[in-house]
Design a protein around this motif. Structure first.
Motif, PDB file in Angstrom:
ATOM      1  N   ASP A  24       0.866  -1.181   0.000  1.00 29.80           N
ATOM      2  CA  ASP A  24       0.000   0.000   0.000  1.00 29.80           C
ATOM      3  C   ASP A  24       0.904   1.232   0.000  1.00 29.80           C
ATOM      4  O   ASP A  24       1.340   1.701   1.045  1.00 29.80           O
ATOM      5  N   MET A  25       1.212   1.726  -1.173  1.00 30.46           N
ATOM      6  CA  MET A  25       2.150   2.844  -1.258  1.00 30.46           C
ATOM      7  C   MET A  25       1.655   3.880  -2.268  1.00 30.46           C
ATOM      8  O   MET A  25       0.823   3.566  -3.120  1.00 30.46           O
ATOM      9  N   PRO A  26       2.165   5.089  -2.163  1.00 30.49           N
ATOM     10  CA  PRO A  26       1.731   6.116  -3.101  1.00 30.49           C
ATOM     11  C   PRO A  26       2.182   5.778  -4.527  1.00 30.49           C
ATOM     12  O   PRO A  26       3.104   4.976  -4.709  1.00 30.49           O
ATOM     13  N   THR A  27       1.548   6.390  -5.479  1.00 34.42           N
ATOM     14  CA  THR A  27       1.941   6.198  -6.874  1.00 34.42           C
ATOM     15  C   THR A  27       3.355   6.741  -7.081  1.00 34.42           C
ATOM     16  O   THR A  27       3.683   7.820  -6.589  1.00 34.42           O
ATOM     17  N   ILE A  28       4.169   5.967  -7.770  1.00 30.69           N
ATOM     18  CA  ILE A  28       5.477   6.500  -8.176  1.00 30.69           C
ATOM     19  C   ILE A  28       5.585   6.361  -9.698  1.00 30.69           C
ATOM     20  O   ILE A  28       4.816   5.609 -10.309  1.00 30.69           O
ATOM     21  N   ASP A  29       6.511   7.076 -10.268  1.00 32.87           N
ATOM     22  CA  ASP A  29       6.774   6.938 -11.706  1.00 32.87           C
ATOM     23  C   ASP A  29       7.553   5.655 -11.912  1.00 32.87           C
ATOM     24  O   ASP A  29       8.691   5.524 -11.458  1.00 32.87           O
ATOM     25  N   HIS A  30       6.925   4.718 -12.606  1.00 30.21           N
ATOM     26  CA  HIS A  30       7.580   3.416 -12.791  1.00 30.21           C
ATOM     27  C   HIS A  30       8.678   3.476 -13.847  1.00 30.21           C
ATOM     28  O   HIS A  30       9.276   2.463 -14.174  1.00 30.21           O
ATOM     29  N   ARG A  31       8.913   4.638 -14.418  1.00 30.18           N
ATOM     30  CA  ARG A  31      10.054   4.768 -15.333  1.00 30.18           C
ATOM     31  C   ARG A  31      11.168   5.609 -14.696  1.00 30.18           C
ATOM     32  O   ARG A  31      12.034   6.133 -15.373  1.00 30.18           O
ATOM     33  N   SER A  32      11.093   5.732 -13.375  1.00 26.26           N
ATOM     34  CA  SER A  32      12.110   6.527 -12.681  1.00 26.26           C
ATOM     35  C   SER A  32      13.064   5.595 -11.934  1.00 26.26           C
ATOM     36  O   SER A  32      12.738   4.426 -11.688  1.00 26.26           O
ATOM     37  N   PRO A  33      14.226   6.118 -11.534  1.00 23.45           N
ATOM     38  CA  PRO A  33      15.180   5.286 -10.772  1.00 23.45           C
ATOM     39  C   PRO A  33      14.572   4.765  -9.467  1.00 23.45           C
ATOM     40  O   PRO A  33      14.988   3.722  -8.965  1.00 23.45           O
ATOM     41  N   LEU A  34      13.582   5.473  -8.945  1.00 26.06           N
ATOM     42  CA  LEU A  34      12.925   5.031  -7.711  1.00 26.06           C
ATOM     43  C   LEU A  34      12.377   3.609  -7.876  1.00 26.06           C
ATOM     44  O   LEU A  34      12.456   2.784  -6.962  1.00 26.06           O
ATOM     45  N   PHE A  35      11.828   3.324  -9.060  1.00 26.92           N
ATOM     46  CA  PHE A  35      11.293   1.981  -9.301  1.00 26.92           C
ATOM     47  C   PHE A  35      12.405   0.933  -9.266  1.00 26.92           C
ATOM     48  O   PHE A  35      12.198  -0.192  -8.802  1.00 26.92           O
ATOM     49  N   GLY A  36      13.579   1.337  -9.724  1.00 33.55           N
ATOM     50  CA  GLY A  36      14.713   0.409  -9.691  1.00 33.55           C
ATOM     51  C   GLY A  36      15.029  -0.048  -8.285  1.00 33.55           C
ATOM     52  O   GLY A  36      15.483  -1.180  -8.064  1.00 33.55           O
ATOM     53  N   GLN A  37      14.746   0.823  -7.303  1.00 35.51           N
ATOM     54  CA  GLN A  37      15.028   0.483  -5.902  1.00 35.51           C
ATOM     55  C   GLN A  37      14.058  -0.581  -5.373  1.00 35.51           C
ATOM     56  O   GLN A  37      14.251  -1.127  -4.289  1.00 35.51           O
ATOM     57  N   ILE A  38      12.991  -0.801  -6.106  1.00 40.74           N
ATOM     58  CA  ILE A  38      12.058  -1.877  -5.754  1.00 40.74           C
ATOM     59  C   ILE A  38      12.354  -3.108  -6.617  1.00 40.74           C
ATOM     60  O   ILE A  38      12.482  -4.229  -6.124  1.00 40.74           O
ATOM     61  N   LEU A  39      12.471  -2.863  -7.917  1.00 43.08           N
ATOM     62  CA  LEU A  39      12.649  -3.951  -8.887  1.00 43.08           C
ATOM     63  C   LEU A  39      13.890  -4.804  -8.600  1.00 43.08           C
ATOM     64  O   LEU A  39      13.792  -6.032  -8.517  1.00 43.08           O
ATOM     65  N   HIS A  40      15.030  -4.157  -8.456  1.00 45.42           N
ATOM     66  CA  HIS A  40      16.267  -4.948  -8.372  1.00 45.42           C
ATOM     67  C   HIS A  40      16.368  -5.750  -7.078  1.00 45.42           C
ATOM     68  O   HIS A  40      16.717  -6.942  -7.133  1.00 45.42           O
TER      69      HIS A  40
END
Ligand SMILES: *Cc1c(COP(=O)(O)O)cnc(C)c1O
Length: 396
Positions: A24-40
């Motif tokens: 349950d988290m706020p929307t983030i830009d999934h094309r930003s480096p922030l997403f990489g911090q979840i994906l990797h």
């Protein structure tokens, strides 16, 4: 149905609060480096849970079934031959998917309650001198019957025959709960989903590919678009996806892996074994039997319990839901009405299991089965009291 009670279905499983909140988290830009911090970290965590140093992990917005489709379509072509055993509903459905994709399936029929007949596999593989079989499909844990198969023995059958077929393993109800060894067993594709061992809502297909399975892409001509791992890999290189990822679920997956690895995989497996063993003591005290034909096949994530001839096992599940707000699993396919299932995987403790055992007992007595209230609970209590060391190790 009560939201207070744990569920005892073999997926979706109970969610720890912290993991639920991570989704349950706020929307983030999934094309930003922030997403990489979840994906990797999520991909690295899954790789470790698979006990692999090399598996390439792909995560799709889908479910375990989409993981099967990913495995097949990225590696095979119409007309290719695969070998599979049918010993329950999930192996049956994977075979059905192969057929719908135009694959030729050599099906070895096994009893619903038996494991993968590895000796028959060995004979078939040894006789296949021309190596026409491209893939061996193996369902590690048949969730319909509570049967665990020996994947190391399937690998041995391949190796002893000197057969180059790939090994695809459905670990949807085992990975993250029961010992799974991607590298050691020479698994080429492992398939799972988010809602079982990973204790998340449904919504992710999670797959691991070996180098050999990745190479098979170059010759595989089955149509693939949504589940194309080449598109996915290209996205990963840029911290991104070929389409919109399920960011919240992936953040949950990141934390779920961290949680499992912090407990320690072997402690997680011991905990599941201990909880399952208590459930089995209860079944024994009730004078009932498991669907699994022998102790070496007993699953540590789900118990399918046979009820007496002439009794509809589904009535127990209905009674539990209607009267006590508790969910058990019904029998599926060939064992519908003959078994009910207690799921005991994921976020589960001995104390939670006792409440499930107690509820099953109340339902069976309500429905007139010759069972003494407290008999199964007492047997499980004795077992849990006597094996406390394992829990303390898990908690420490
Ligand atoms: C649950 C399950 C599946 C199906 O997974 P979905 O996420 O429901 O698509 C496949 N195989 C096994 C062994 C399962 O337990």
């Amino acid at each position: 149905m009560s939201f207070q009670n744990p569920v005892f279905i073999p997926g979706p499983t109970n969610m720890p609060e912290a993991i639920r909140k991570a989704c349950d988290m706020p929307t983030i830009d999934h094309r930003s480096p922030l997403f990489g911090q979840i994906l990797h970290p999520a991909r690295a965590g899954v790789q470790e849970v698979l006990k692999s140093e090399t598996a390439e992990v792909f995560i799709f917005p889908s479910t375990g079934t989409g993981g099967w489709e990913t495995a097949l379509t990225n590696t095979l072509s119409a007309g290719d031959k695969v070998l599979a055993a049918r010993n329950g509903m999930f192996s049956h459905r994977w075979i059905d998917m192969c057929t719908r994709h135009g694959l030729e399936v050599q099906v070895v029929e096994a009893g619903w309650g038996d494991g993968i007949p590895t000796e028959t596999f060995a004979e078939i593989l040894a006789a296949d001198k021309g190596h026409t079989i491209k893939v061996v499909l193996a369902t590690h844990n048949e969730t319909a019957t509570g049967v665990k198969s020996d994947i190391a023995a399937v690998r041995r059958a391949l190796d002893d025959a000197g057969h180059p077929a790939m090994l695809f393993v459905d670990g949807v109800s085992s990975i993250g709960s029961m010992d799974f060894r991607f590298d050691e067993w020479g698994v080429d594709v492992a398939v799972t989903g988010s809602q079982k061992g990973f204790m998340l809502p449904a919504g992710l297909a999670i797959v691991g590919f070996s180098g050999k399975a990745l190479e098979a892409q170059s010759t595989a001509t089955l149509p693939r678009t949504f589940f194309d791992i080449a598109d996915m890999a290209k996205g990963y290189d840029n911290n991104a996806y070929p389409y919109t990822p399920a960011v919240g679920l992936m953040n949950g997956l990141r934390l779920a892996c961290e949680t499992l690895l912090t407990e320690g995989l072997d402690n997680v497996f011991d905990r599941h074994h201990r909880i399952a063993s208590g459930v089995r003591r209860a079944v024994d005290a009730w004078g009932l039997e498991l669907c699994a034909a022998s102790p070496n096949l007993y699953s540590d994530t789900v118990s399918a319990i046979k009820t007496p001839e002439g009794f509809n096992a589904t009535d127990i599940v209905t009674r539990a839901a209607d009267s006590y707000g508790v969910a058990f699993g019904v029998g599926l396919g060939e064992v519908a009405g003959k078994v009910f299932r207690i799921g005991h995987l994921g976020s589960m403790t001995d104390v939670m299991a006792l409440s499930g055992i107690a509820t099953a007992e109340m339902c069976m007595v309500d429905l007139g089965l010759d069972i003494k209230l407290g008999s199964g609970v007492a047997a499980a209590q004795e077992y849990y009291r006597g094996t406390l060391g394992a829990t303390l190790k898990a908690v420490a």
